[in-house]
Design a protein around this motif. Structure first.
Motif, PDB file in Angstrom:
ATOM      1  N   UNK A   1     -19.309 -36.115  12.169  1.00  0.00           N
ATOM      2  CA  UNK A   1     -18.638 -35.546  10.982  1.00  0.00           C
ATOM      3  C   UNK A   1     -19.008 -36.315   9.717  1.00  0.00           C
ATOM      4  N   UNK A   2     -18.942 -37.677   9.841  1.00  0.00           N
ATOM      5  CA  UNK A   2     -19.263 -38.524   8.690  1.00  0.00           C
ATOM      6  C   UNK A   2     -20.719 -38.372   8.300  1.00  0.00           C
ATOM      7  N   UNK A   3     -21.595 -38.276   9.328  1.00  0.00           N
ATOM      8  CA  UNK A   3     -23.034 -38.116   9.067  1.00  0.00           C
ATOM      9  C   UNK A   3     -23.303 -36.823   8.319  1.00  0.00           C
ATOM     10  N   UNK A   4     -22.650 -35.738   8.745  1.00  0.00           N
ATOM     11  CA  UNK A   4     -22.826 -34.447   8.075  1.00  0.00           C
ATOM     12  C   UNK A   4     -22.345 -34.493   6.623  1.00  0.00           C
ATOM     13  N   UNK A   5     -21.230 -35.198   6.398  1.00  0.00           N
ATOM     14  CA  UNK A   5     -20.680 -35.324   5.045  1.00  0.00           C
ATOM     15  C   UNK A   5     -21.657 -36.090   4.145  1.00  0.00           C
ATOM     16  N   UNK A   6     -22.246 -37.156   4.679  1.00  0.00           N
ATOM     17  CA  UNK A   6     -23.204 -37.960   3.901  1.00  0.00           C
ATOM     18  C   UNK A   6     -24.465 -37.168   3.590  1.00  0.00           C
ATOM     19  N   UNK A   7     -24.916 -36.388   4.572  1.00  0.00           N
ATOM     20  CA  UNK A   7     -26.107 -35.552   4.355  1.00  0.00           C
ATOM     21  C   UNK A   7     -25.835 -34.531   3.261  1.00  0.00           C
ATOM     22  N   UNK A   8     -24.642 -33.919   3.290  1.00  0.00           N
ATOM     23  CA  UNK A   8     -24.271 -32.938   2.271  1.00  0.00           C
ATOM     24  C   UNK A   8     -24.235 -33.576   0.876  1.00  0.00           C
ATOM     25  N   UNK A   9     -23.652 -34.773   0.787  1.00  0.00           N
ATOM     26  CA  UNK A   9     -23.593 -35.499  -0.487  1.00  0.00           C
ATOM     27  C   UNK A   9     -25.007 -35.778  -1.004  1.00  0.00           C
ATOM     28  N   UNK A  10     -25.889 -36.231  -0.110  1.00  0.00           N
ATOM     29  CA  UNK A  10     -27.266 -36.557  -0.497  1.00  0.00           C
ATOM     30  C   UNK A  10     -28.006 -35.308  -0.980  1.00  0.00           C
ATOM     31  N   UNK A  11     -27.801 -34.195  -0.289  1.00  0.00           N
ATOM     32  CA  UNK A  11     -28.468 -32.941  -0.667  1.00  0.00           C
ATOM     33  C   UNK A  11     -27.992 -32.469  -2.049  1.00  0.00           C
ATOM     34  N   UNK A  12     -26.669 -32.495  -2.257  1.00  0.00           N
ATOM     35  CA  UNK A  12     -26.112 -32.060  -3.550  1.00  0.00           C
ATOM     36  C   UNK A  12     -26.617 -32.955  -4.675  1.00  0.00           C
ATOM     37  N   UNK A  13     -26.638 -34.263  -4.429  1.00  0.00           N
ATOM     38  CA  UNK A  13     -27.138 -35.208  -5.434  1.00  0.00           C
ATOM     39  C   UNK A  13     -28.598 -34.919  -5.776  1.00  0.00           C
ATOM     40  N   UNK A  14     -29.441 -34.788  -4.740  1.00  0.00           N
ATOM     41  CA  UNK A  14     -30.878 -34.563  -4.946  1.00  0.00           C
ATOM     42  C   UNK A  14     -31.139 -33.238  -5.651  1.00  0.00           C
ATOM     43  N   UNK A  57     -19.265 -25.285  -4.565  1.00  0.00           N
ATOM     44  CA  UNK A  57     -18.195 -24.282  -4.559  1.00  0.00           C
ATOM     45  C   UNK A  57     -17.755 -23.909  -3.147  1.00  0.00           C
ATOM     46  N   UNK A  58     -18.674 -23.997  -2.197  1.00  0.00           N
ATOM     47  CA  UNK A  58     -18.316 -23.692  -0.804  1.00  0.00           C
ATOM     48  C   UNK A  58     -17.467 -24.793  -0.173  1.00  0.00           C
ATOM     49  N   UNK A  59     -17.472 -25.968  -0.816  1.00  0.00           N
ATOM     50  CA  UNK A  59     -16.733 -27.107  -0.257  1.00  0.00           C
ATOM     51  C   UNK A  59     -15.934 -27.819  -1.346  1.00  0.00           C
ATOM     52  N   UNK A  60     -15.149 -27.065  -2.095  1.00  0.00           N
ATOM     53  CA  UNK A  60     -14.388 -27.637  -3.206  1.00  0.00           C
ATOM     54  C   UNK A  60     -13.325 -28.630  -2.741  1.00  0.00           C
ATOM     55  N   UNK A  61     -12.914 -28.542  -1.504  1.00  0.00           N
ATOM     56  CA  UNK A  61     -11.912 -29.475  -0.983  1.00  0.00           C
ATOM     57  C   UNK A  61     -12.497 -30.855  -0.699  1.00  0.00           C
ATOM     58  N   UNK A  62     -13.837 -30.958  -0.708  1.00  0.00           N
ATOM     59  CA  UNK A  62     -14.513 -32.238  -0.461  1.00  0.00           C
ATOM     60  C   UNK A  62     -14.824 -32.897  -1.797  1.00  0.00           C
ATOM     61  N   UNK A  63     -14.007 -33.896  -2.174  1.00  0.00           N
ATOM     62  CA  UNK A  63     -14.142 -34.543  -3.482  1.00  0.00           C
ATOM     63  C   UNK A  63     -15.478 -35.272  -3.645  1.00  0.00           C
ATOM     64  N   UNK A  64     -16.021 -35.762  -2.540  1.00  0.00           N
ATOM     65  CA  UNK A  64     -17.286 -36.499  -2.616  1.00  0.00           C
ATOM     66  C   UNK A  64     -18.438 -35.598  -3.056  1.00  0.00           C
ATOM     67  N   UNK A  65     -18.344 -34.307  -2.744  1.00  0.00           N
ATOM     68  CA  UNK A  65     -19.389 -33.369  -3.174  1.00  0.00           C
ATOM     69  C   UNK A  65     -19.378 -33.183  -4.692  1.00  0.00           C
TER      70      UNK A  65
END
Length: 198
Positions: A1-14, A57-65
């Protein structure tokens, strides 16, 4: 779960870094009059915008995004500005005032390949030599070095011209002959004719 969250953060940042970098470059190209190139860049820009915003927008509940999106936006502005500086598009006009009007300033600058217009001026402490020098931005720092080498006390002020038209110097730039003596064509009227014997 944590790995997926980090990957999502990295993708959004990039994605956002790429998007804002493209946006910055597109704006600069538009201001420089490179409309068609700017339009081409804007196609990739809008794709990155849709992808990045969609992920958030698909993950507005995730503040890190949201944080990754904001940081990516700021980073993209910096990256875009650095890229623009490296591309060094356009021209710079440099106005120089030399305190020594006797220096062969104009000739020495022209010999380096720059376009120069000069005239005599009068300052508070006497005669001055004023010059207007046009150069591609990629040669700007080199020009400052040349000026300081000739006259370390010269007054220098520069600005970016919006439109340039006419003149032999601009033609040389467009033909790729500026600062490249091998490419420069010698016209018949430029050839040195032997002096007639008196």
């Amino acid at each position: 779960m944590l790995t997926n969250a980090l990957i999502m953060v990295a993708i959004i940042f990039a994605v956002n870094v790429v998007y804002v970098s493209l946006m910055t470059i597109r704006m600069i190209l538009t201001l420089k009059g490179r409309t068609y190139i700017a339009a081409f860049v804007s196609m990739f820009e809008v794709v990155m915008y849709i992808v990045g915003l969609g992920l958030v927008l698909d993950n507005l509940n995730e503040i890190q995004n949201i944080i990754a999106y904001a940081i990516g936006y700021g980073t993209g502005l910096i990256v875009g500005s650095i890229i623009e500086e490296k591309l060094a598009l356009g021209y710079i006009t440099v106005n120089v005032v030399s305190s020594n009007p006797d220096l062969k300033f104009t000739k020495r600058i022209r010999d380096k390949g720059y376009g120069v217009t000069s005239w005599s001026a009068y300052g508070m402490d006497g005669d001055r030599l004023s010059m207007q020098i046009l150069t591609p931005r990629r040669y700007e720092l080199r020009l400052y070095e040349v000026i300081k080498e000739i006259d370390p006390k010269a007054f220098i002020i520069s600005y970016e011209p919006k439109r340039i038209h006419g003149g032999f110097w601009v033609k040389q730039v467009r033909k790729g002959r500026l600062f490249n003596p091998k490419k420069r064509e010698i016209k018949p009227q430029e050839q040195v004719k032997p002096e007639k014997e008196k």
